[in-house]
Design a protein around this motif. Structure first.
Motif, PDB file in Angstrom:
ATOM      1  N   PRO A 255       2.003 -31.174  67.763  1.00 52.28           N
ATOM      2  CA  PRO A 255       0.969 -31.691  68.675  1.00 52.28           C
ATOM      3  C   PRO A 255       0.244 -32.897  68.071  1.00 52.28           C
ATOM      4  N   ILE A 256      -0.138 -33.804  68.937  1.00 57.47           N
ATOM      5  CA  ILE A 256      -0.816 -35.031  68.533  1.00 57.47           C
ATOM      6  C   ILE A 256      -2.306 -34.748  68.387  1.00 57.47           C
ATOM      7  N   GLU A 257      -2.896 -35.239  67.301  1.00 53.66           N
ATOM      8  CA  GLU A 257      -4.333 -35.082  67.079  1.00 53.66           C
ATOM      9  C   GLU A 257      -4.976 -36.461  66.974  1.00 53.66           C
ATOM     10  N   PRO A 258      -5.822 -36.809  67.946  1.00 54.83           N
ATOM     11  CA  PRO A 258      -6.518 -38.097  67.854  1.00 54.83           C
ATOM     12  C   PRO A 258      -7.636 -38.040  66.817  1.00 54.83           C
ATOM     13  N   LYS A 259      -7.947 -39.170  66.240  1.00 48.56           N
ATOM     14  CA  LYS A 259      -9.075 -39.280  65.322  1.00 48.56           C
ATOM     15  C   LYS A 259     -10.333 -38.900  66.106  1.00 48.56           C
ATOM     16  N   GLY A 260     -11.138 -38.024  65.552  1.00 54.36           N
ATOM     17  CA  GLY A 260     -12.238 -37.421  66.286  1.00 54.36           C
ATOM     18  C   GLY A 260     -13.356 -38.327  66.741  1.00 54.36           C
ATOM     19  N   CYS A 261     -13.597 -39.405  66.065  1.00 59.37           N
ATOM     20  CA  CYS A 261     -14.768 -40.210  66.413  1.00 59.37           C
ATOM     21  C   CYS A 261     -14.417 -41.448  67.243  1.00 59.37           C
TER      22      CYS A 261
END
Length: 92
Positions: free
Chosen positions: A4-10
């Motif tokens: 799964p792809i995880e975008p940078k949180g900020c």
């Protein structure tokens, strides 16, 4: 990329006029040093990866449902976009 792809949180997607921009908004501050411009399709893809944990294949299936395209083309486009975002540190 099978996980799964995880975008940078900020990072936040902003629409300014008819343009879409990704901007960093950590610690209540907006960092305008690195702003990334997206077309409408890329902006919708960014929104989608922020809605849950999707693999590239699942994202390609979603693209096929949203646009008139085949799975092979959608997957190639998704992988190309994810590769670019990874290169710039926008996804993990």
């Amino acid at each position: 990329m099978k996980e799964p792809i995880e975008p940078k949180g900020c990072l936040r997607l902003r629409k300014i006029g008819n343009k879409y921009m990704l901007v960093e908004t950590c610690n209540g501050q907006m960092n305008m040093a690195d702003v990334f411009s997206l077309n409408e399709t890329a902006a919708r893809l960014w929104q989608r990866i922020n809605e849950g944990r999707f693999t590239p294949e699942e994202l390609a299936d979603w693209i096929c449902g949203e646009y008139d395209t085949d799975k092979e083309t959608a997957l190639a486009d998704v992988l190309r976009q994810l590769s670019e975002w990874k290169k710039f540190g926008l996804i993990k």
